[in-house]
Design a protein around this motif. Structure first.
Motif, PDB file in Angstrom:
ATOM      1  N   ARG A  22      57.528  63.327  16.847  1.00 24.81           N
ATOM      2  CA  ARG A  22      56.340  63.377  17.692  1.00 24.81           C
ATOM      3  C   ARG A  22      56.160  64.750  18.351  1.00 24.81           C
ATOM      4  O   ARG A  22      55.651  64.874  19.449  1.00 24.81           O
ATOM      5  CB  ARG A  22      56.428  62.262  18.731  1.00 24.81           C
ATOM      6  CG  ARG A  22      56.619  60.892  18.027  1.00 24.81           C
ATOM      7  CD  ARG A  22      56.244  59.753  18.880  1.00 24.81           C
ATOM      8  NE  ARG A  22      54.892  59.890  19.386  1.00 24.81           N
ATOM      9  CZ  ARG A  22      54.405  59.160  20.379  1.00 24.81           C
ATOM     10  NH1 ARG A  22      55.174  58.256  20.949  1.00 24.81           N
ATOM     11  NH2 ARG A  22      53.182  59.324  20.799  1.00 24.81           N
ATOM     12  N   LYS A  60      62.882  53.897  19.777  1.00 18.55           N
ATOM     13  CA  LYS A  60      61.422  53.883  19.793  1.00 18.55           C
ATOM     14  C   LYS A  60      60.900  53.691  21.224  1.00 18.55           C
ATOM     15  O   LYS A  60      60.012  54.431  21.663  1.00 18.55           O
ATOM     16  CB  LYS A  60      60.897  52.764  18.885  1.00 18.55           C
ATOM     17  CG  LYS A  60      59.406  52.805  18.798  1.00 18.55           C
ATOM     18  CD  LYS A  60      58.823  51.863  17.778  1.00 18.55           C
ATOM     19  CE  LYS A  60      57.321  52.055  17.654  1.00 18.55           C
ATOM     20  NZ  LYS A  60      56.604  52.087  18.932  1.00 18.55           N
ATOM     21  N   SER A  62      61.460  56.842  23.262  1.00 18.92           N
ATOM     22  CA  SER A  62      60.572  57.928  22.821  1.00 18.92           C
ATOM     23  C   SER A  62      59.158  57.685  23.327  1.00 18.92           C
ATOM     24  O   SER A  62      58.496  58.611  23.789  1.00 18.92           O
ATOM     25  CB  SER A  62      60.543  58.038  21.301  1.00 18.92           C
ATOM     26  OG  SER A  62      61.835  58.098  20.813  1.00 18.92           O
ATOM     27  N   ASP A  63      58.693  56.440  23.229  1.00 20.89           N
ATOM     28  CA  ASP A  63      57.347  56.116  23.737  1.00 20.89           C
ATOM     29  C   ASP A  63      57.259  56.365  25.234  1.00 20.89           C
ATOM     30  O   ASP A  63      56.242  56.815  25.746  1.00 20.89           O
ATOM     31  CB  ASP A  63      56.988  54.646  23.453  1.00 20.89           C
ATOM     32  CG  ASP A  63      56.723  54.408  21.972  1.00 20.89           C
ATOM     33  OD1 ASP A  63      56.627  55.411  21.225  1.00 20.89           O
ATOM     34  OD2 ASP A  63      56.622  53.242  21.557  1.00 20.89           O
ATOM     35  N   VAL A  80      57.330  60.400  25.590  1.00 20.22           N
ATOM     36  CA  VAL A  80      56.142  61.111  25.085  1.00 20.22           C
ATOM     37  C   VAL A  80      54.862  60.599  25.736  1.00 20.22           C
ATOM     38  O   VAL A  80      53.996  61.377  26.139  1.00 20.22           O
ATOM     39  CB  VAL A  80      56.048  60.999  23.545  1.00 20.22           C
ATOM     40  CG1 VAL A  80      54.830  61.761  23.023  1.00 20.22           C
ATOM     41  CG2 VAL A  80      57.318  61.537  22.893  1.00 20.22           C
ATOM     42  N   ASP A  81      54.722  59.270  25.825  1.00 16.73           N
ATOM     43  CA  ASP A  81      53.446  58.701  26.299  1.00 16.73           C
ATOM     44  C   ASP A  81      53.529  58.124  27.714  1.00 16.73           C
ATOM     45  O   ASP A  81      52.559  57.555  28.195  1.00 16.73           O
ATOM     46  CB  ASP A  81      53.003  57.548  25.377  1.00 16.73           C
ATOM     47  CG  ASP A  81      52.944  57.972  23.929  1.00 16.73           C
ATOM     48  OD1 ASP A  81      52.524  59.122  23.691  1.00 16.73           O
ATOM     49  OD2 ASP A  81      53.299  57.174  23.042  1.00 16.73           O
ATOM     50  N   ASP A  82      54.714  58.217  28.332  1.00 13.77           N
ATOM     51  CA  ASP A  82      54.923  57.594  29.631  1.00 13.77           C
ATOM     52  C   ASP A  82      54.672  56.083  29.569  1.00 13.77           C
ATOM     53  O   ASP A  82      54.251  55.458  30.535  1.00 13.77           O
ATOM     54  CB  ASP A  82      54.018  58.246  30.690  1.00 13.77           C
ATOM     55  CG  ASP A  82      54.572  58.036  32.094  1.00 13.77           C
ATOM     56  OD1 ASP A  82      55.774  57.769  32.218  1.00 13.77           O
ATOM     57  OD2 ASP A  82      53.788  58.104  33.051  1.00 13.77           O
ATOM     58  N   LYS A  83      54.940  55.529  28.364  1.00  6.70           N
ATOM     59  CA  LYS A  83      54.672  54.103  28.155  1.00  6.70           C
ATOM     60  C   LYS A  83      55.850  53.274  28.647  1.00  6.70           C
ATOM     61  O   LYS A  83      56.984  53.468  28.208  1.00  6.70           O
ATOM     62  CB  LYS A  83      54.434  53.864  26.660  1.00  6.70           C
ATOM     63  CG  LYS A  83      53.854  52.505  26.350  1.00  6.70           C
ATOM     64  CD  LYS A  83      53.549  52.409  24.860  1.00  6.70           C
ATOM     65  CE  LYS A  83      53.797  51.001  24.369  1.00  6.70           C
ATOM     66  NZ  LYS A  83      53.840  50.941  22.908  1.00  6.70           N
TER      67      LYS A  83
END
Lengths: 382, 89
Positions: free
Chosen positions: A26, A346, A349-350, A353-356
């Motif tokens: 990503r 996963k 990482s989410d 990267v996405d602040d998820k």
């Protein structure tokens, strides 16, 4: 050495390398530090099993999603990780275990997992070499989509794919300090140089405790030594991993034909000593030949020690805490780091990267121990 | 037969397999071992590890420290599970 990175990962096991791949894919600039060689810790000593049958909902969900990723991983990474769906057969020895099994199966099925309760005859249909009487089993649970993959191949495949995506991996490089400013990570210092970064992931297995200490965070993990053995190679006899929570034994036949298995012994204690014991060899041989008498003619080749990074509830510690911004936890797998790694990598990482955020990450946060919101994972073996 | 020199007899690993893995970046003896299963058979590397060490040194130009050699594990020689399970002395 690189002077800056978006993310620094401490630890070159399956989770460290898996995170490196997921983040580099990503477009994050990733650096991995491994103080020895890749797979030198728990990944390299692991029993290779992949199980979805758990007592806690979180672990079951993580495992189901991980299997879905494992199924595509060889293709995605471009290297075969030797995934096989041989299933896990979990022996049930008494009424109490049967009640827990029924409860587990109900929860697992509600999440869409195919899992059955077998009677003694059906146990032999799955694994013919088992002596159901000798193992004192009144039944078993069986999930056919559980299985195995090769932990070395998986880690190397992740590392190679991460490098192709631009990640840099430094082996034989030890992290000796982490600098922070106003409770924010700013720099990772190693014995070979320093890298500026705002995010560091602690995936150092049983040494995660020491890494967390570098930023003043105390984690409740303890290293527990475990022993595991391998036999000579044999023709294929059975595909399932056989485990018993009561006896603590687990064993399976690997792709190359060798039987791998482990069992706890009284000498198994907290600490980092790796000396293998004679009592393990004897106890393992006794219980294994009670479960499968035909194996008495088979030679044990080697046995070795590995570590479980054990938390008070036997579930991993994941994500960030408020104490230090940019310090991400990825440890405390309590013996299940390999099988849960695809989904853990996963989710983290989410998050990075996405602040998820996700329900699972929230419930596996270090904060759960402060609030005493803990639900113990019952299904632990070895 | 030129490239069919077997270096690990337990796991049927050839010189070509070893050289290919080193070229792919497996330049650590332990990583090579875990990639190829060298030294994981009945001999535990008594036959192959010294040879592989030499191949690795030749290809990378770096000396492999004796301290980096894989650990020999008990029971050192293969022993049947029946023998290990027995109470007889």
């Amino acid at each position: 050495m690189k002077s800056r990175a978006d993310v620094v990962i401490v630890g070159g096991g399956v989770n460290g390398c898996g995170l490196a791949y997921n983040l580099a894919k990503r477009d994050m600039d990733v650096v991995v530090f491994e103080r020895d060689y890749l797979t030198s810790g728990a990944t390299g000593a692991c029993g290779a099993g992949i199980r979805q049958q758990w007592s806690t909902r979180d672990n079951t969900l993580l495992a189901i999603d991980s299997v879905k990723i494992f199924e595509k991983l060889s293709k995605e990474l471009g290297e075969d990780i030797d995934l096989r769906h041989g299933g896990y057969l979990i022996a049930i020895h008494d009424d109490k275990e049967m009640q827990q099994a029924e409860k587990n199966v109900e929860m697992q099925r509600s999440l869409g997992l195919k899992v059955d309760i077998l009677n003694p005859q059906e146990i032999n249909d799955v694994v013919p070499i088992l002596d159901v009487k000798g193992m004192n089993a009144i039944g078993a649970t069986f999930c056919p989509t559980d299985g195995h993959a090769n932990p070395f191949k998986t880690t190397f495949a992740y590392a190679n794919a991460a490098k192709r995506c631009g990640a840099t991996i430094y082996t034989h490089t030890e992290v000796v300090g982490i600098k922070t400013q106003k409770k924010q990570v700013t720099e990772v210092v190693t014995n070979k140089g320093a890298v500026k970064t705002n995010i560091v992931i602690n995936a150092a297995g049983v040494w995660s405790k020491d890494i967390a200490k570098m930023v003043g965070i105390k984690v409740p993990n303890v290293p527990i030594r475990k022993e595991i053995m391998v036999t000579e190679r044999l023709e294929p006899m059975f595909e399932a991993m056989v485990i018993s929570f009561k006896d603590g034994i687990y064993f399976s036949q690997q792709k190359e034909g060798q039987i791998i298995g482990g069992i706890p012994i009284p000498e198994q204690k907290v600490g980092y000593k790796t000396m293998p014991t004679v009592s393990f060899m004897q106890h393992m041989a006794r219980v294994l030949t009670r479960y499968a008498p035909v194996l008495k003619h088979v030679n044990m080749l080697r046995h070795w020690t590995g570590f479980y990074d054990v938390t008070p509830d036997a579930r991993p510690i994941l994500g960030e805490t408020k104490d230090v911004k940019g310090f991400i936890h990825c440890h405390g797998f309590s013996g299940h780091g390999f099988m849960l790694s695809p989904m853990v990598c996963k989710l983290l990482s989410d998050f990075i990267v996405d602040d998820k955020k996700s329900e699972v990450l929230e419930s596996l946060s270090l904060d759960r121990f402060k609030d005493k919101r803990i639900e113990h994972e019952m299904s632990v073996v070895g | 037969m030129k490239n069919k020199a077997i270096v690990c007899r337990c796991e049927d690993i050839t010189l070509e397999d070893v050289e290919k893995a080193i070229d792919e970046g497996y330049t650590d003896l332990e990583e090579l071992r875990k990639k190829l299963r060298i030294g994981m058979g009945p001999c535990q590397g008594r036959v192959c590890i010294q040879i592989i060490m030499k191949i690795l040194e030749k290809k990378t130009g770096k000396k492999v420290s004796r301290r980096d050699l894989p650990t020999s594990r008990p029971p050192i020689v293969p022993v049947s599970l029946g023998t290990l399970a027995s109470d007889e002395k």
